[in-house]
Structures are given as structure tokens and as C-alpha cells.
Design an enzyme around this catalytic site. Structure first.
Site, PDB file in Angstrom:
ATOM      1  N   SER A  33     -12.307  -3.479   2.322  1.00 29.17           N
ATOM      2  CA  SER A  33     -12.393  -2.899   3.664  1.00 29.17           C
ATOM      3  C   SER A  33     -13.850  -2.619   4.002  1.00 29.17           C
ATOM      4  O   SER A  33     -14.566  -2.030   3.190  1.00 29.17           O
ATOM      5  CB  SER A  33     -11.624  -1.569   3.725  1.00 29.17           C
ATOM      6  OG  SER A  33     -10.257  -1.762   3.468  1.00 29.17           O
ATOM      7  N   ARG A  56       0.843  -1.200   0.000  1.00 28.29           N
ATOM      8  CA  ARG A  56       0.000   0.000   0.000  1.00 28.29           C
ATOM      9  C   ARG A  56       0.874   1.244   0.000  1.00 28.29           C
ATOM     10  O   ARG A  56       1.763   1.390   0.842  1.00 28.29           O
ATOM     11  CB  ARG A  56      -0.908   0.024   1.237  1.00 28.29           C
ATOM     12  CG  ARG A  56      -1.855   1.228   1.240  1.00 28.29           C
ATOM     13  CD  ARG A  56      -2.959   1.135   2.280  1.00 28.29           C
ATOM     14  NE  ARG A  56      -2.508   1.475   3.619  1.00 28.29           N
ATOM     15  CZ  ARG A  56      -3.265   1.392   4.716  1.00 28.29           C
ATOM     16  NH1 ARG A  56      -4.498   0.930   4.634  1.00 28.29           N
ATOM     17  NH2 ARG A  56      -2.783   1.725   5.886  1.00 28.29           N
ATOM     18  N   LYS A 108      -4.179   5.949   9.199  1.00 25.40           N
ATOM     19  CA  LYS A 108      -5.340   6.229   8.337  1.00 25.40           C
ATOM     20  C   LYS A 108      -6.202   7.292   9.007  1.00 25.40           C
ATOM     21  O   LYS A 108      -7.250   6.991   9.588  1.00 25.40           O
ATOM     22  CB  LYS A 108      -6.155   4.969   8.080  1.00 25.40           C
ATOM     23  CG  LYS A 108      -5.476   3.993   7.134  1.00 25.40           C
ATOM     24  CD  LYS A 108      -6.494   3.124   6.396  1.00 25.40           C
ATOM     25  CE  LYS A 108      -6.937   3.708   5.085  1.00 25.40           C
ATOM     26  NZ  LYS A 108      -7.865   2.819   4.328  1.00 25.40           N
TER      27      LYS A 108
END
Lengths: 223, 223
Positions: free
Chosen positions: A110, A40, A142
Site C-alpha cells: 500500500s 484481510r 480504514k
């Protein structure tokens, strides 16, 4: 990749790994017990993300049992021949993503609520393989994430995911101290970012997380 | 899309169009003479870029002669069934992009030097269709862009692109006042961002650009 063991699923963060190359951190973490890797990097260009994915794949060329999944970028996953893609609620929708991927690769999604999980479960069988229950706890990696599910929320969503035939992993704020509690919720695995990427010794960090997961699973089995 | 007329190629900028929806600006600009549209939004999520692309396609559903091309996001282009993709030097490489796209859609590549053009020309025939010579002049909408090619630089690159069988369009700092000079370089078309997206009247802006291009082409033909 012949199977998918989601026990300890590392999601990479280039900045947290820095100055170490992401691939070096991944390799050490896999030696310590990481069973799956998701590449990511939301700020990388597509070309840089492709190079990063290929570097991680090369670092794990002797570990075909550890899948390499790409976050968000279906195009990069296809070019790299990655083992799967993980999409969030802002990425391409799961149905469209599966259509591009074809039937083979893993597809993770997610979900941060029962409604989002229900949407994933409502898709045709074979669309989604894995749901990432996110976040268990709010986390600085996040900042835009939903409020934390907590252990009870994760447990309820994991049970619902299992009832629908999906693998459930938990992510968000999980470290070695919390790994046992998360493992006891019944999730199939635990995702970590900072707990490994920011660790001075990623191999030891992965080992500590695996020990926590094992302890939690043992306690759950004997409950 | 049966053909590709690159004469006036609009590249969208969501912020410059705001508060007007991008699709509204595109529709007006096409009415004024825009012949091709590239949907570009480097800050949008994949899901938002897909929605934006579909909105532009819907706004042009009665104009099948105007292709809708997606900047960078091959996955979005595939899901949307777009007419093509345009990649920069930081995006997925052209060869890999063409492999994902298949033989039908247009593939454009930004080049800012003879070396980058040579790299595009060295690819197998049918990989790249269009090169975007970029930037003719430095521009605030792409602060990270290379220094300006100038009219002479654009002219030389356009000739080399044509010799290799590619369509050449010029981009960067082109407005109605400069359109005639750019058209005289021999490029097949002119790309604009601000000159249309930031215009109070995008239709009139497109019309003024078309007039400039026509004047430049006429002067060139009679040279």
C-alpha cells in the site's frame, strides 16, 4: 495461478460480509467478475486467519485463475500456500517480506503518497509486484488511512508506478458509480471492500463494478 | 544461543513497562537473573513488533546465553533471527509453525489443560520444545485465559510434559511470594509478566524471584 489480472480486486471484510461466510461472498463475487481476492481481517487471530484463508481457497478451488492473497500475515500466507501477500506501511517491510516469501508469490504494497511509492520503486526489481494506491477517497473501513489521493493523485501515482514496472491498483471509497472514473486514471485495477462485502447481492455488485470499469477503459481508449 | 535455561522466563508487556522502553526493563531484569525473554505485544503492528524484537535483541547483545523468543509472530521471528517462537492456542498451530521455523529455533506452546498438553505431546518429536502451563493463577494481563491450574494442576502437567521429553514452564499470577511454591511443583522454570514489567525496580524484582525459585528448589530437593 498462472497470471494476475488485477481488474477487479476484492479485499474481504469479515464484519461487512457477516452473517454470510466470507468464502460465500467471495465465491459469488468471483462469479460476478472479481479477478483477484485479498483476505484481510486485522482482528482475527493467526489461527482464525489461516482458517479463513483456507476457506476462501477452497471456495475458489475451481478458479485457479483467481489469486488468493493474504493481507499482512506472511506466516499465514506461507502456511496456506497463498498466491501472495499484501503489506501496508505498518506491516513487515517489503524487502523482508519478499525474503520470507521467496521469488514466486505476488507481493503488494500500500502506498498513500509519492514518497511511499518512491520507496517501493527503490527496492530491488522483483521485490514488489503491485502497489495499492490508497485511499482514492477516505473510507469508513480504514478509519486510520491517509487523506484521499483523489483521481488526479491516483493517476499520477499510477503513471509513476508503471514507469517503474509495477502494477497499480486503486483502493478506497470506490463503488460502481465511481468505477468508470477510477478506471480512466490508467490504473490496472480497482480494489473494493464495502462495494462488494456489504452488498445484498455480491455477484450483481461485482458485475456492476466490472461494467463501470469497462466503460471507463473504453472512454480512456477513445480519448 | 547455545542452551536454554528456563529458570526465570520474562514475558514482556509494553504497557506495563511504560513509560520505560521494554528493552530497558529487559536489560535490568536480565541483570537481576532473568534467563530467557519472550517478546509479547498482541496490539503492536508487525512492523512495530519487529522493531521491538530488534531493540530487545540489541539490549541483550552481550548476553548470548539469554534467548529472545517472539510471541505468536513467526514471520517477525524469522525476519529478526530470533531464538524461538511461542504460540498460543489461537496462533498458528505448532506443526505449521515448526515447518516455517525449521529445526533450530525453540518452539513453545501454551497449554491450559491435559487435553492441550496431550495434543502437543502427540506431535512429532522435535516439533515442540517447551510447554507453558497457563495460567497457574488467573491474571489480569490475560483476561481471556482459562481458569487457573493451581499448584497441583501445574505439578501434574509438568510431570506429564517431562515424561514426553518436553521442558515445562509455569505462567500466570506468579510473583516473588509464590515463586517458591511454584518451583516446588517440579516445573523447569517460571514465567513472569507483571512481577517484573510492573516493578519499580525490575532488576530487584528478578533477583527476588530467583531467590524464591532457589528456595523452592532446595525445599523440593530435600523433601
Amino acid at each position: 495461478m498462472s497470471r494476475f489480472d488485477p481488474t477487479l480486486y476484492l479485499v474481504t471484510d469479515t464484519a461487512l460480509c457477516s452473517p454470510r461466510p466470507v468464502a460465500d461472498v467471495v465465491r459469488a463475487a468471483v462469479a460476478g467478475g472479481v479477478t483477484a481476492v485479498q483476505v484481510r481481517d486485522k482482528t482475527a487471530s493467526r489461527r482464525d486467519l489461516l482458517a479463513l484463508t483456507r476457506a476462501v481457497q477452497a471456495a475458489l478451488s475451481d478458479r485457479p485463475d483467481v489469486p488468493v492473497v493474504v493481507n499482512d500475515a506472511v506466516d499465514v500466507a506461507l502456511v496456506a500456500g497463498a498466491d501472495g501477500v499484501h503489506v501496508g506501511q505498518d506491516d513487515l517491510p517489503p524487502g523482508e517480506t519478499r525474503a520470507l516469501l521467496g521469488p514466486g508469490p505476488l507481493l503488494g504494497v500500500s502506498v498513500s503518497s509519492a514518497a511511499e511509492l518512491d520507496a517501493a520503486l527503490a527496492l530491488p526489481t522483483g521485490t514488489v509486484d503491485v502497489v495499492g494506491l490508497s485511499p482514492v477517497w477516505a473510507t469508513p473501513t480504514k478509519p486510520d488511512a491517509a487523506p484521499g489521493l483523489g483521481l488526479e493523485g491516483a493517476s499520477a501515482l499510477a503513471a509513476a508506478a508503471h514507469a517503474g514496472g509495477l502494477v497499480a491498483v486503486a483502493i478506497g471509497g470506490i463503488d460502481a458509480a465511481r468505477a468508470a472514473d477510477v478506471a480512466r486514471t490508467g490504473v490496472d485495477g480497482i480494489c473494493v471492500v464495502s462495494a462488494v462485502c456489504a452488498a445484498a447481492d455480491p455477484e450483481a455488485a461485482a458485475r456492476a463494478l466490472r461494467a463501470g470499469i469497462a466503460a471507463g477503459r473504453l472512454a480512456e481508449a477513445h480519448r
